[in-house]
Design a protein around this motif. Structure first.
Motif, PDB file in Angstrom:
ATOM      1  N   MET A 128       0.840  -1.204   0.000  1.00  0.00           N
ATOM      2  CA  MET A 128       0.000   0.000   0.000  1.00  0.00           C
ATOM      3  C   MET A 128       0.872   1.250   0.000  1.00  0.00           C
ATOM      4  O   MET A 128       1.897   1.314   0.682  1.00  0.00           O
ATOM      5  N   ASN A 129       0.490   2.241  -0.775  1.00  0.00           N
ATOM      6  CA  ASN A 129       1.239   3.489  -0.853  1.00  0.00           C
ATOM      7  C   ASN A 129       0.812   4.452   0.245  1.00  0.00           C
ATOM      8  O   ASN A 129      -0.379   4.710   0.422  1.00  0.00           O
ATOM      9  N   GLU A 130       1.788   4.968   0.969  1.00  0.00           N
ATOM     10  CA  GLU A 130       1.551   6.037   1.934  1.00  0.00           C
ATOM     11  C   GLU A 130       2.013   7.342   1.306  1.00  0.00           C
ATOM     12  O   GLU A 130       3.145   7.446   0.831  1.00  0.00           O
ATOM     13  N   LEU A 131       1.145   8.352   1.296  1.00  0.00           N
ATOM     14  CA  LEU A 131       1.443   9.617   0.647  1.00  0.00           C
ATOM     15  C   LEU A 131       1.681  10.708   1.680  1.00  0.00           C
ATOM     16  O   LEU A 131       0.915  10.845   2.635  1.00  0.00           O
ATOM     17  N   ILE A 132       2.737  11.508   1.458  1.00  0.00           N
ATOM     18  CA  ILE A 132       3.088  12.585   2.377  1.00  0.00           C
ATOM     19  C   ILE A 132       3.510  13.813   1.572  1.00  0.00           C
ATOM     20  O   ILE A 132       4.483  13.752   0.814  1.00  0.00           O
ATOM     21  N   PRO A 133       2.821  14.944   1.692  1.00  0.00           N
ATOM     22  CA  PRO A 133       3.276  16.177   1.029  1.00  0.00           C
ATOM     23  C   PRO A 133       4.615  16.625   1.599  1.00  0.00           C
ATOM     24  O   PRO A 133       4.841  16.583   2.815  1.00  0.00           O
TER      25      PRO A 133
ATOM     26  N   ASP B 133      10.308  -0.647   1.381  1.00  0.00           N
ATOM     27  CA  ASP B 133      11.664  -0.085   1.446  1.00  0.00           C
ATOM     28  C   ASP B 133      11.890   1.006   0.412  1.00  0.00           C
ATOM     29  O   ASP B 133      12.966   1.594   0.363  1.00  0.00           O
ATOM     30  N   ARG B 134      10.890   1.271  -0.396  1.00  0.00           N
ATOM     31  CA  ARG B 134      11.042   2.271  -1.457  1.00  0.00           C
ATOM     32  C   ARG B 134      10.436   3.599  -1.025  1.00  0.00           C
ATOM     33  O   ARG B 134       9.299   3.652  -0.562  1.00  0.00           O
ATOM     34  N   ASN B 135      11.200   4.673  -1.183  1.00  0.00           N
ATOM     35  CA  ASN B 135      10.732   6.032  -0.908  1.00  0.00           C
ATOM     36  C   ASN B 135      10.826   6.836  -2.203  1.00  0.00           C
ATOM     37  O   ASN B 135      11.928   7.197  -2.642  1.00  0.00           O
ATOM     38  N   ILE B 136       9.674   7.110  -2.807  1.00  0.00           N
ATOM     39  CA  ILE B 136       9.612   7.781  -4.099  1.00  0.00           C
ATOM     40  C   ILE B 136       9.248   9.242  -3.874  1.00  0.00           C
ATOM     41  O   ILE B 136       8.238   9.538  -3.241  1.00  0.00           O
ATOM     42  N   LEU B 137      10.041  10.149  -4.398  1.00  0.00           N
ATOM     43  CA  LEU B 137       9.758  11.577  -4.292  1.00  0.00           C
ATOM     44  C   LEU B 137       9.393  12.118  -5.673  1.00  0.00           C
ATOM     45  O   LEU B 137      10.154  11.952  -6.630  1.00  0.00           O
TER      46      LEU B 137
ATOM     47  N   THR C 221      17.468  27.733   0.103  1.00  0.00           N
ATOM     48  CA  THR C 221      17.246  27.152   1.424  1.00  0.00           C
ATOM     49  C   THR C 221      17.403  25.646   1.342  1.00  0.00           C
ATOM     50  O   THR C 221      17.466  25.068   0.258  1.00  0.00           O
ATOM     51  N   ASP C 222      17.459  25.003   2.495  1.00  0.00           N
ATOM     52  CA  ASP C 222      17.475  23.544   2.555  1.00  0.00           C
ATOM     53  C   ASP C 222      16.115  23.040   3.029  1.00  0.00           C
ATOM     54  O   ASP C 222      16.008  22.043   3.720  1.00  0.00           O
ATOM     55  N   VAL C 223      15.055  23.758   2.621  1.00  0.00           N
ATOM     56  CA  VAL C 223      13.716  23.447   3.111  1.00  0.00           C
ATOM     57  C   VAL C 223      13.268  22.053   2.697  1.00  0.00           C
ATOM     58  O   VAL C 223      12.560  21.378   3.455  1.00  0.00           O
ATOM     59  N   LEU C 224      13.681  21.564   1.521  1.00  0.00           N
ATOM     60  CA  LEU C 224      13.284  20.225   1.092  1.00  0.00           C
ATOM     61  C   LEU C 224      13.864  19.168   2.024  1.00  0.00           C
ATOM     62  O   LEU C 224      13.149  18.266   2.482  1.00  0.00           O
ATOM     63  N   ALA C 225      15.160  19.281   2.335  1.00  0.00           N
ATOM     64  CA  ALA C 225      15.792  18.331   3.263  1.00  0.00           C
ATOM     65  C   ALA C 225      15.157  18.420   4.641  1.00  0.00           C
ATOM     66  O   ALA C 225      14.943  17.399   5.314  1.00  0.00           O
ATOM     67  N   GLN C 226      14.837  19.633   5.076  1.00  0.00           N
ATOM     68  CA  GLN C 226      14.198  19.804   6.380  1.00  0.00           C
ATOM     69  C   GLN C 226      12.815  19.160   6.408  1.00  0.00           C
ATOM     70  O   GLN C 226      12.422  18.549   7.404  1.00  0.00           O
ATOM     71  N   SER C 227      12.074  19.297   5.316  1.00  0.00           N
ATOM     72  CA  SER C 227      10.751  18.700   5.245  1.00  0.00           C
ATOM     73  C   SER C 227      10.840  17.177   5.307  1.00  0.00           C
ATOM     74  O   SER C 227      10.015  16.518   5.960  1.00  0.00           O
ATOM     75  N   LEU C 228      11.832  16.603   4.651  1.00  0.00           N
ATOM     76  CA  LEU C 228      12.029  15.154   4.739  1.00  0.00           C
ATOM     77  C   LEU C 228      12.418  14.738   6.158  1.00  0.00           C
ATOM     78  O   LEU C 228      11.940  13.715   6.672  1.00  0.00           O
ATOM     79  N   GLN C 229      13.257  15.536   6.785  1.00  0.00           N
ATOM     80  CA  GLN C 229      13.673  15.221   8.158  1.00  0.00           C
ATOM     81  C   GLN C 229      12.490  15.195   9.106  1.00  0.00           C
ATOM     82  O   GLN C 229      12.445  14.387  10.041  1.00  0.00           O
ATOM     83  N   GLN C 230      11.524  16.056   8.870  1.00  0.00           N
ATOM     84  CA  GLN C 230      10.329  16.058   9.712  1.00  0.00           C
ATOM     85  C   GLN C 230       9.539  14.759   9.584  1.00  0.00           C
ATOM     86  O   GLN C 230       8.734  14.427  10.448  1.00  0.00           O
ATOM     87  N   GLN C 231       9.774  14.029   8.497  1.00  0.00           N
ATOM     88  CA  GLN C 231       9.126  12.733   8.289  1.00  0.00           C
ATOM     89  C   GLN C 231      10.046  11.571   8.671  1.00  0.00           C
ATOM     90  O   GLN C 231       9.744  10.413   8.382  1.00  0.00           O
TER      91      GLN C 231
ATOM     92  N   THR D 274      17.897  12.715   2.903  1.00  0.00           N
ATOM     93  CA  THR D 274      17.958  12.653   1.447  1.00  0.00           C
ATOM     94  C   THR D 274      18.571  11.334   0.975  1.00  0.00           C
ATOM     95  O   THR D 274      18.292  10.885  -0.141  1.00  0.00           O
ATOM     96  N   ASP D 275      19.389  10.705   1.814  1.00  0.00           N
ATOM     97  CA  ASP D 275      19.973   9.400   1.468  1.00  0.00           C
ATOM     98  C   ASP D 275      18.924   8.294   1.397  1.00  0.00           C
ATOM     99  O   ASP D 275      19.168   7.247   0.785  1.00  0.00           O
ATOM    100  N   ASP D 276      17.785   8.510   2.053  1.00  0.00           N
ATOM    101  CA  ASP D 276      16.750   7.471   2.114  1.00  0.00           C
ATOM    102  C   ASP D 276      15.859   7.432   0.875  1.00  0.00           C
ATOM    103  O   ASP D 276      15.068   6.507   0.701  1.00  0.00           O
ATOM    104  N   ILE D 277      15.962   8.453   0.024  1.00  0.00           N
ATOM    105  CA  ILE D 277      15.119   8.496  -1.173  1.00  0.00           C
ATOM    106  C   ILE D 277      15.673   7.523  -2.207  1.00  0.00           C
ATOM    107  O   ILE D 277      16.844   7.603  -2.594  1.00  0.00           O
ATOM    108  N   THR D 278      14.819   6.613  -2.659  1.00  0.00           N
ATOM    109  CA  THR D 278      15.253   5.593  -3.617  1.00  0.00           C
ATOM    110  C   THR D 278      14.953   5.976  -5.063  1.00  0.00           C
ATOM    111  O   THR D 278      15.605   5.486  -5.987  1.00  0.00           O
ATOM    112  N   ASP D 279      13.936   6.838  -5.262  1.00  0.00           N
ATOM    113  CA  ASP D 279      13.533   7.227  -6.612  1.00  0.00           C
ATOM    114  C   ASP D 279      13.046   8.674  -6.595  1.00  0.00           C
ATOM    115  O   ASP D 279      12.339   9.083  -5.664  1.00  0.00           O
TER     116      ASP D 279
END
Length: 277
Positions: A1-6, A53-57, A79-89, A93-98
């Motif tokens: 199942m896909n989990e979606l996160i803005p 195990d797949r994290n698609i952005l 800014t590094d807002v994208l990396a910060q937004s991922l950190q909040q989840q 950035t190393d965890d993104i597979t696609d």
């Protein structure tokens, strides 16, 4: 199942006339605000799709490649807002597979590469990057009107270092994650359709930049082929209405999601709402 996160990647600005093309300001300003300089506010809303195990952005924002004048004109900051937004989840950035690019304009893909000490480096070093073959082949042939939207140095770096894969046709890219091809905005724009919790979410990208662009003739001046864009939008939004897809907006500063109904005059906004898990 896909989990979606803005995932937030920052904001930027756009001239209202450019955003709404031939639509008169007295009409579009009723549904999408502008300031005293006719400047509208837009956002870069990426979408994280988690599946095992797949994290698609989907999309990557703008990055840090611009002189001060360009940043001021486009209303965005480095800014590094994208990396910060991922950190909040709980992700790095190393965890993104696609990373899936709907197309290769600067505000959609340049944030997948950063410039440090004059050298380019991948933001998502472990990711496979995806775009359509049609879009990739279009870039070197782009007209003078569109050339400024592409940064060849960044795109070639992604091709050589980022394991860039070219999607040749429509269909399922990952389980519950399919893509459609549209040519009106720019040839080979990929529009993802993602299944989650029994619903289908459409990542609208520049096919439908904001809820105000749902009516068929409401196009942005950035659409290279307006007639094609209108035909594509009409056909697709009829399907959206019939199948009750949920539109997820990349650029609408005020609205994350919406549904559409089909009327005698074509597509019409049915309901707008925040993204709900």
């Amino acid at each position: 199942m896909n989990e979606l996160i803005p995932i937030h990647a920052g904001h930027f600005s756009c001239d209202g006339g450019a955003l709404f093309s031939v639509i008169p300001k007295p009409l579009w300003s009723r549904v999408y605000p502008a300031d005293e300089n006719n400047v509208t506010r837009l956002t870069m809303r990426c979408l994280l799709v988690k599946q095992g195990d797949r994290n698609i952005l989907i999309e990557a924002g703008v990055g840090n490649h611009y002189p001060e004048k360009v940043r001021q004109n486009n209303g965005h900051e480095e800014t590094d807002v994208l990396a910060q937004s991922l950190q909040q989840q709980g992700l790095s950035t190393d965890d993104i597979t696609d990373v899936v690019f709907t197309h290769l304009h600067w505000d959609h893909c340049n944030g997948a590469v950063l410039k440090e000490g004059g050298r380019l480096q991948l933001v998502f070093p472990n990711a496979t990057h995806w775009c359509s073959q049609r879009q990739w082949e279009h870039v070197p042939q782009a007209s003078v009107r569109e050339q400024a939207a592409f940064y060849p140095e960044i795109l070639n770096f992604l091709k050589n270092e980022g394991n860039l894969q070219l999607v040749e046709q429509e269909g399922e890219l990952f389980p519950g994650f399919s893509v459609r091809l549209f040519d009106g905005h720019t040839p080979g724009q990929l529009i993802p359709l993602v299944e989650s919790d029994g619903k289908t979410y459409v990542y609208t990208a520049d096919l439908i930049p904001t809820t105000a662009h749902i009516p068929i003739v409401w196009l942005a001046s950035y659409d290279l082929y307006p007639v094609t864009a209108m035909e594509e939008k009409a056909s697709f939004l009829k399907e959206v209405a019939e199948k009750n897809y949920i539109l997820f907006f990349e650029h609408d500063y005020y609205t994350e999601c919406a549904t559409v109904e089909w009327t005698a005059k074509g597509p019409k906004l049915k309901e707008s709402f925040p993204f709900r898990i």
